[in-house]
Design a protein around this motif. Structure first.
Motif, PDB file in Angstrom:
ATOM      1  N   THR A  88       0.858  -1.192   0.000  1.00  0.00           N
ATOM      2  CA  THR A  88       0.000   0.000   0.000  1.00  0.00           C
ATOM      3  C   THR A  88       0.894   1.243   0.000  1.00  0.00           C
ATOM      4  O   THR A  88       2.111   1.140   0.216  1.00  0.00           O
ATOM      5  N   ALA A  89       0.271   2.396  -0.227  1.00  0.00           N
ATOM      6  CA  ALA A  89       1.044   3.646  -0.237  1.00  0.00           C
ATOM      7  C   ALA A  89       1.739   3.844   1.105  1.00  0.00           C
ATOM      8  O   ALA A  89       2.922   4.194   1.175  1.00  0.00           O
ATOM      9  N   MET A  90       1.010   3.601   2.186  1.00  0.00           N
ATOM     10  CA  MET A  90       1.555   3.807   3.526  1.00  0.00           C
ATOM     11  C   MET A  90       2.714   2.840   3.793  1.00  0.00           C
ATOM     12  O   MET A  90       3.737   3.235   4.368  1.00  0.00           O
ATOM     13  N   GLU A  91       2.553   1.599   3.358  1.00  0.00           N
ATOM     14  CA  GLU A  91       3.635   0.612   3.558  1.00  0.00           C
ATOM     15  C   GLU A  91       4.880   1.006   2.767  1.00  0.00           C
ATOM     16  O   GLU A  91       6.001   0.891   3.267  1.00  0.00           O
ATOM     17  N   ASN A  92       4.674   1.470   1.531  1.00  0.00           N
ATOM     18  CA  ASN A  92       5.806   1.932   0.725  1.00  0.00           C
ATOM     19  C   ASN A  92       6.549   3.070   1.422  1.00  0.00           C
ATOM     20  O   ASN A  92       7.767   3.043   1.570  1.00  0.00           O
ATOM     21  N   LEU A  93       5.783   4.064   1.857  1.00  0.00           N
ATOM     22  CA  LEU A  93       6.408   5.244   2.458  1.00  0.00           C
ATOM     23  C   LEU A  93       7.058   4.934   3.803  1.00  0.00           C
ATOM     24  O   LEU A  93       8.119   5.470   4.119  1.00  0.00           O
ATOM     25  N   THR A  94       6.422   4.067   4.571  1.00  0.00           N
ATOM     26  CA  THR A  94       6.995   3.708   5.871  1.00  0.00           C
ATOM     27  C   THR A  94       8.321   2.968   5.679  1.00  0.00           C
ATOM     28  O   THR A  94       9.284   3.184   6.412  1.00  0.00           O
ATOM     29  N   TYR A  95       8.347   2.120   4.655  1.00  0.00           N
ATOM     30  CA  TYR A  95       9.581   1.381   4.349  1.00  0.00           C
ATOM     31  C   TYR A  95      10.713   2.354   3.982  1.00  0.00           C
ATOM     32  O   TYR A  95      11.795   2.313   4.549  1.00  0.00           O
ATOM     33  N   TYR A  96      10.432   3.245   3.029  1.00  0.00           N
ATOM     34  CA  TYR A  96      11.478   4.191   2.602  1.00  0.00           C
ATOM     35  C   TYR A  96      11.889   5.117   3.739  1.00  0.00           C
ATOM     36  O   TYR A  96      13.074   5.433   3.888  1.00  0.00           O
ATOM     37  N   SER A  97      10.914   5.532   4.514  1.00  0.00           N
ATOM     38  CA  SER A  97      11.246   6.441   5.610  1.00  0.00           C
ATOM     39  C   SER A  97      12.104   5.718   6.655  1.00  0.00           C
ATOM     40  O   SER A  97      13.031   6.296   7.226  1.00  0.00           O
ATOM     41  N   GLY A  98      11.822   4.428   6.877  1.00  0.00           N
ATOM     42  CA  GLY A  98      12.636   3.621   7.792  1.00  0.00           C
ATOM     43  C   GLY A  98      14.071   3.521   7.329  1.00  0.00           C
ATOM     44  O   GLY A  98      15.006   3.547   8.133  1.00  0.00           O
ATOM     45  N   LEU A 121      -4.037  12.169  -0.339  1.00  0.00           N
ATOM     46  CA  LEU A 121      -4.379  10.748  -0.304  1.00  0.00           C
ATOM     47  C   LEU A 121      -4.647  10.297   1.121  1.00  0.00           C
ATOM     48  O   LEU A 121      -4.078  10.829   2.077  1.00  0.00           O
ATOM     49  N   ASP A 122      -5.500   9.298   1.240  1.00  0.00           N
ATOM     50  CA  ASP A 122      -5.834   8.752   2.554  1.00  0.00           C
ATOM     51  C   ASP A 122      -4.753   7.749   2.956  1.00  0.00           C
ATOM     52  O   ASP A 122      -4.575   6.730   2.278  1.00  0.00           O
ATOM     53  N   PRO A 123      -4.025   8.015   4.042  1.00  0.00           N
ATOM     54  CA  PRO A 123      -2.949   7.097   4.458  1.00  0.00           C
ATOM     55  C   PRO A 123      -3.462   5.707   4.837  1.00  0.00           C
ATOM     56  O   PRO A 123      -2.694   4.756   4.851  1.00  0.00           O
ATOM     57  N   HIS A 124      -4.737   5.628   5.162  1.00  0.00           N
ATOM     58  CA  HIS A 124      -5.280   4.340   5.605  1.00  0.00           C
ATOM     59  C   HIS A 124      -5.923   3.551   4.467  1.00  0.00           C
ATOM     60  O   HIS A 124      -6.566   2.530   4.709  1.00  0.00           O
ATOM     61  N   LEU A 125      -5.741   4.026   3.242  1.00  0.00           N
ATOM     62  CA  LEU A 125      -6.301   3.326   2.088  1.00  0.00           C
ATOM     63  C   LEU A 125      -5.624   1.959   1.968  1.00  0.00           C
ATOM     64  O   LEU A 125      -4.417   1.862   1.724  1.00  0.00           O
ATOM     65  N   ASN A 126      -6.428   0.903   2.180  1.00  0.00           N
ATOM     66  CA  ASN A 126      -5.839  -0.433   2.286  1.00  0.00           C
ATOM     67  C   ASN A 126      -5.840  -1.147   0.935  1.00  0.00           C
ATOM     68  O   ASN A 126      -6.377  -2.237   0.802  1.00  0.00           O
ATOM     69  N   LYS A 127      -5.234  -0.509  -0.051  1.00  0.00           N
ATOM     70  CA  LYS A 127      -5.175  -1.101  -1.384  1.00  0.00           C
ATOM     71  C   LYS A 127      -3.729  -1.076  -1.853  1.00  0.00           C
ATOM     72  O   LYS A 127      -3.029  -0.083  -1.625  1.00  0.00           O
ATOM     73  N   PRO A 128      -3.280  -2.144  -2.521  1.00  0.00           N
ATOM     74  CA  PRO A 128      -1.912  -2.087  -3.042  1.00  0.00           C
ATOM     75  C   PRO A 128      -1.792  -1.027  -4.134  1.00  0.00           C
ATOM     76  O   PRO A 128      -2.785  -0.733  -4.822  1.00  0.00           O
ATOM     77  N   ARG A 139       1.059  10.817  -7.215  1.00  0.00           N
ATOM     78  CA  ARG A 139       0.972  11.570  -5.950  1.00  0.00           C
ATOM     79  C   ARG A 139       1.671  10.829  -4.818  1.00  0.00           C
ATOM     80  O   ARG A 139       2.312  11.439  -3.967  1.00  0.00           O
ATOM     81  N   VAL A 140       1.559   9.497  -4.822  1.00  0.00           N
ATOM     82  CA  VAL A 140       2.285   8.715  -3.800  1.00  0.00           C
ATOM     83  C   VAL A 140       3.788   8.910  -3.991  1.00  0.00           C
ATOM     84  O   VAL A 140       4.551   9.049  -3.031  1.00  0.00           O
ATOM     85  N   SER A 141       4.174   8.937  -5.256  1.00  0.00           N
ATOM     86  CA  SER A 141       5.586   9.119  -5.576  1.00  0.00           C
ATOM     87  C   SER A 141       6.080  10.478  -5.058  1.00  0.00           C
ATOM     88  O   SER A 141       7.183  10.595  -4.515  1.00  0.00           O
ATOM     89  N   LEU A 142       5.237  11.495  -5.211  1.00  0.00           N
ATOM     90  CA  LEU A 142       5.601  12.824  -4.686  1.00  0.00           C
ATOM     91  C   LEU A 142       5.654  12.789  -3.156  1.00  0.00           C
ATOM     92  O   LEU A 142       6.571  13.360  -2.549  1.00  0.00           O
ATOM     93  N   ALA A 143       4.709  12.090  -2.554  1.00  0.00           N
ATOM     94  CA  ALA A 143       4.711  11.977  -1.091  1.00  0.00           C
ATOM     95  C   ALA A 143       5.992  11.287  -0.614  1.00  0.00           C
ATOM     96  O   ALA A 143       6.550  11.627   0.425  1.00  0.00           O
TER      97      ALA A 143
END
Lengths: 224, 226
Positions: A88-98, A121-128, A139-143
């Motif tokens: 998901t977007a949140m998982e991607n960003l959390t990984y990179y931020s980690g 974007l909704d951080p809790h959007l549970n979609k890959p 937009r996720v890429s920009l985030a």
């Protein structure tokens, strides 16, 4: 302070010269709009500033150091989303931020949740990410790059796949991003390439034109 | 501590990706099952139990080596999709942590296949262990790591090659040969009880240490290649 200094930079891919003797100085704190036709060398220039590609000849310094040693200070958004489709977007960003968080570095870096909200974007959007539209992925890429809290932001065609409303939102966000304070007191630099110059012009301080890998001109815009 | 945290981040991501796609595990599992069935039909091991014990170790490890190449290629091709590898190259975290996280994930995947495959293998080949069965607890992880550490490294080396699926076995198999011979010798020794597996396990231990060290040291050069 200078964000990047290129001195007679040439980049060869086999016999093809993507950049030819390019000499440019980019001042810190400014927004540079790089224009040129397809194959002019815009993406090559950004990849070199990102440290992903080294000059074949010539000198290049980014933020007063070698380009490939500035990973903590430079973020790069390319044509490709640089995201894992299955996450998901949140998982991607959390990984990179980690991966960015080193010792003693926590509070200063942007949170993935805030970055996703900032791009609408909704951080809790549970979609890959594979199920997102092209615009949402963009937009996720920009985030992803914003959450890195970079001193130098490199954006390669950030407006492709976006509708007019989303482009306006992105421009507002980038204007806002320039004002975010940096802990070392430095100012933020943005270098972006686009074929939609009219959209990015209000943001730009300078327009750098290149053609067939060669420097054409560097002009200050009216906003400067 | 930071380094271990980064390795864990990569490992967690790999497990999550595999859990969602199941590409590597399914591919390996069906491939090895096919090998077991085909060879059990070809050799009729139930009528020749001594022969079965002598060749079973070789079949098992060669099958796992072949099957793991599919998973190893798969694990790196994920990094090529959407230009993710560039994001990894721009990450300030140590490149060797990415390698280690991926190698550990591949180790887990191959181990899962081994755990599922072992009872099926024993049934199809009508095997009874005549040697030191406890030595399998040392052989399986050492052998698996030997395949995985080299495989992960050489799959990364051929990442930008056009025919990387072909390139990996061409590089990996000759380099894995000393380990493969030690793995087969130890497995045959354990199954037949005719030889002590300790010396083969020692060779495997040395092989694993040398190749893990070399891979960790050289991985940054491979990752930063344009």
């Amino acid at each position: 302070m200078q964000a990047a200094v290129l001195t007679n930079v040439t980049k060869l891919y086999g016999r093809f010269a993507a950049l030819k003797n390019l000499s440019v100085t980019l001042e810190a704190g400014a927004v540079y709009l790089v224009l040129g036709e397809n194959g002019a060398g815009k993406s090559t220039l950004l990849r070199m500033l990102a440290g992903l590609s080294l000059p074949t000849r010539g000198g290049l310094t980014v933020l007063d150091g070698p380009a490939n040693k500035q990973q903590r200070r430079v973020a790069y958004m390319s044509h490709a989303t640089m995201l894992y489709d299955e996450l998901t977007a949140m998982e991607n960003l959390t990984y990179y931020s980690g991966l960015r968080k080193g010792s003693g570095e926590c509070a200063c870096t942007g949170s993935p949740e805030m970055a996703l909200r900032a791009v609408g974007l909704d951080p809790h959007l549970n979609k890959p990410v594979s199920q997102y539209s092209q615009g949402m992925r963009q937009r996720v890429s920009l985030a992803r790059v914003l959450s890195a809290d970079p001193e130098m932001l490199l954006l390669d065609e950030p407006f492709s796949n976006l509708d007019v409303h989303s482009v306006a939102q992105m421009l507002d966000l980038l204007k806002d991003f320039r004002t975010w304070p940096l802990p070392n007191g430095h100012t933020r630099t943005i270098v972006l390439t686009t074929h939609q110059a009219e959209l990015a012009m209000p943001l730009a301080d300078y327009v750098l034109r290149i053609q067939a890998g060669e420097f054409v001109s560097m002009e200050a815009t009216q906003t400067q | 501590m930071n380094y271990l945290r980064t390795v864990w981040l990569h490992l967690e991501k790999e497990l999550r990706l595999e859990f969602r796609s199941r590409d590597a595990l399914m591919g390996m599992l069906f491939f090895t099952l096919l090998i077991v069935v085909v060879f059990s039909l070809a050799f009729d091991p139930t009528s020749q139990p001594t022969l079965a014990r002598q060749i079973a170790g070789g079949l098992l490890w060669v099958g796992l080596l072949f099957a793991s190449t599919t998973a190893l290629n798969q694990s790196w091709s994920r990094e090529m999709r959407n230009g993710v590898l560039d994001a990894q190259r721009m990450s300030p975290s140590p490149p060797s942590a990415l390698f280690l996280g991926k190698a550990l994930a591949n180790f887990l995947f191959v181990t899962i296949v081994e755990v599922i495959l072992a009872p099926i293998f024993f049934i199809f080949f009508n095997l009874h262990i005549l040697g030191q069965a406890s030595m399998l607890l040392a052989l399986l992880p050492l052998g698996t790591w030997a395949i995985v550490v080299n495989g992960t490294f050489f799959a990364a080396l051929g990442l930008r090659a056009r025919s990387r699926e072909l390139l990996l076995p061409l590089i990996l198999f000759p380099i894995a040969l000393p380990a493969l011979l030690a793995m087969i010798s130890a497995a045959t020794g354990i199954l037949t009880g005719e030889a002590e597996p300790q010396s083969a396990l020692r060779i495997l231990g040395i092989y694993d240490t040398v190749y893990t060290t070399v891979s960790l040291l050289l991985f940054e050069t491979i990752l930063s290649a344009e």
